[in-house]
Design a protein around this motif. Structure first.
Motif, PDB file in Angstrom:
ATOM      1  N   ASP A 120       0.812  -1.211   0.000  1.00 17.04           N
ATOM      2  CA  ASP A 120       0.000   0.000   0.000  1.00 17.04           C
ATOM      3  C   ASP A 120       0.851   1.269   0.000  1.00 17.04           C
ATOM      4  O   ASP A 120       0.358   2.356  -0.317  1.00 17.04           O
ATOM      5  N   ARG A 121       2.119   1.131   0.343  1.00 15.94           N
ATOM      6  CA  ARG A 121       2.996   2.303   0.379  1.00 15.94           C
ATOM      7  C   ARG A 121       4.005   2.351  -0.772  1.00 15.94           C
ATOM      8  O   ARG A 121       4.653   3.371  -0.986  1.00 15.94           O
ATOM      9  N   THR A 122       4.146   1.235  -1.495  1.00 10.93           N
ATOM     10  CA  THR A 122       5.183   1.152  -2.520  1.00 10.93           C
ATOM     11  C   THR A 122       5.083   2.240  -3.575  1.00 10.93           C
ATOM     12  O   THR A 122       6.104   2.871  -3.906  1.00 10.93           O
ATOM     13  N   PRO A 123       3.898   2.514  -4.164  1.00 16.88           N
ATOM     14  CA  PRO A 123       3.851   3.567  -5.198  1.00 16.88           C
ATOM     15  C   PRO A 123       4.358   4.908  -4.694  1.00 16.88           C
ATOM     16  O   PRO A 123       5.095   5.603  -5.405  1.00 16.88           O
ATOM     17  N   GLN A 125       6.440   5.418  -2.162  1.00 17.47           N
ATOM     18  CA  GLN A 125       7.872   5.322  -1.895  1.00 17.47           C
ATOM     19  C   GLN A 125       8.682   5.391  -3.186  1.00 17.47           C
ATOM     20  O   GLN A 125       9.722   6.053  -3.245  1.00 17.47           O
ATOM     21  N   LEU A 126       8.210   4.709  -4.227  1.00 23.69           N
ATOM     22  CA  LEU A 126       8.914   4.752  -5.505  1.00 23.69           C
ATOM     23  C   LEU A 126       8.885   6.154  -6.098  1.00 23.69           C
ATOM     24  O   LEU A 126       9.881   6.615  -6.680  1.00 23.69           O
ATOM     25  N   GLU A 127       7.768   6.835  -5.960  1.00 22.70           N
ATOM     26  CA  GLU A 127       7.681   8.202  -6.478  1.00 22.70           C
ATOM     27  C   GLU A 127       8.668   9.115  -5.752  1.00 22.70           C
ATOM     28  O   GLU A 127       9.308   9.977  -6.376  1.00 22.70           O
ATOM     29  N   ARG A 128       8.807   8.939  -4.459  1.00 23.54           N
ATOM     30  CA  ARG A 128       9.772   9.750  -3.708  1.00 23.54           C
ATOM     31  C   ARG A 128      11.198   9.469  -4.181  1.00 23.54           C
ATOM     32  O   ARG A 128      12.000  10.393  -4.356  1.00 23.54           O
ATOM     33  N   LEU A 129      11.507   8.200  -4.400  1.00 14.22           N
ATOM     34  CA  LEU A 129      12.842   7.846  -4.867  1.00 14.22           C
ATOM     35  C   LEU A 129      13.100   8.382  -6.272  1.00 14.22           C
ATOM     36  O   LEU A 129      14.228   8.772  -6.607  1.00 14.22           O
ATOM     37  N   SER A 149      12.308   0.674  -9.889  1.00  7.10           N
ATOM     38  CA  SER A 149      11.171  -0.238  -9.787  1.00  7.10           C
ATOM     39  C   SER A 149      11.359  -1.204  -8.623  1.00  7.10           C
ATOM     40  O   SER A 149      12.401  -1.235  -7.974  1.00  7.10           O
ATOM     41  N   GLY A 150      10.338  -2.013  -8.392  1.00 13.25           N
ATOM     42  CA  GLY A 150      10.383  -3.018  -7.339  1.00 13.25           C
ATOM     43  C   GLY A 150       9.192  -2.892  -6.405  1.00 13.25           C
ATOM     44  O   GLY A 150       8.306  -2.064  -6.640  1.00 13.25           O
ATOM     45  N   PRO A 151       9.153  -3.694  -5.366  1.00 10.02           N
ATOM     46  CA  PRO A 151      10.155  -4.713  -5.040  1.00 10.02           C
ATOM     47  C   PRO A 151       9.995  -5.987  -5.861  1.00 10.02           C
ATOM     48  O   PRO A 151       8.883  -6.349  -6.252  1.00 10.02           O
TER      49      PRO A 151
END
Length: 231
Positions: A120-123, A125-129, A149-151
């Protein structure tokens, strides 16, 4: 690197280098953050290989001063796959790997991973990275933005015969290596390494490295190998 890119006072992302326009964020960065004066030489890129020299006008307006330049896509594509370290060390890792020049950064979920990315947090977190990578790309004058990308389950990558795995006692990164897989704090679990042949294991240093240090060392080894093959 083109001398025009190297000497530019700033390097920023725009939607279209054919008609470069600074949005509010870019104008704020140039005028308020960097405090550039009217007439400063800057370069713009679309992050997909095209860039152009410009001059900063009043109010953050960009005025093209030369033709758009197209840079071929990186070949071979270099990938850094890594189990994320804790805290802001991942941010540092992404920034430095971007500056060094890898083309893809893949976050990996290993048995001993201390950071587990929640679905639920991956999108977010990826946008921040990706924002961190963009800032690093502008600082380092990149014209191709890295993919993040990932995980991805470590087992998938450990089973891929073309991927080399960072492990003490291995060989050096060499010709034909385009993806290095860096494990988590505490190293790989024995069952993860069981199917990795010795010739797929690469050593990055004579000492034990932290995850983010190993990742940057792997990125440097890949980029230097590619640069050497071009000469």
């Amino acid at each position: 690197m083109d001398p025009v890119l190297r000497r530019s006072a700033a390097h920023v992302l725009v939607a279209d280098v054919g008609a470069p326009a600074a949005d509010d964020a870019v104008a704020h960065h140039l005028v308020r953050v960097l405090r550039l004066r009217d007439g400063a030489e800057v370069t713009v890129t679309d992050g997909a290989g095209r860039w152009r020299p410009c001059r900063l006008g009043a109010g953050g307006v960009l005025e093209a001063t030369g033709p758009a330049v197209a840079v071929p896509a990186p070949d071979p594509v270099l990938t850094l796959a890594v189990a994320p370290p804790k805290g802001d060390r991942l941010d540092w890792l992404v920034a430095k790997a971007t500056e060094v020049g890898v083309d893809r950064i893949v976050l990996v979920d290993a048995i001993r991973s201390v950071v587990k990315l929640r679905a639920d947090r991956t999108p977010r977190q990826l946008e921040r990275l990706r924002r961190i990578a963009l800032e690093a790309a502008m600082q380092s004058r990149r014209v191709w933005l890295p993919e993040i990308s990932g995980p991805v389950p470590a087992a998938e990558l450990l089973a891929a015969p073309h991927i080399v795995v960072a492990e003490p006692g291995g060989r050096r990164v060499g010709p034909g290596d385009t993806t290095v897989l860096v494990g988590p704090e505490g190293g790989w679990a024995p069952e993860e390494l069981a199917g990795v042949a010795d010739d797929r294991r690469v050593s990055l240093a004579g000492n034990v490295l932290r995850v983010e240090t190993a990742a940057v060392a792997a990125a440097l080894a890949l980029v230097w190998q590619r640069e050497g093959e071009r000469r």
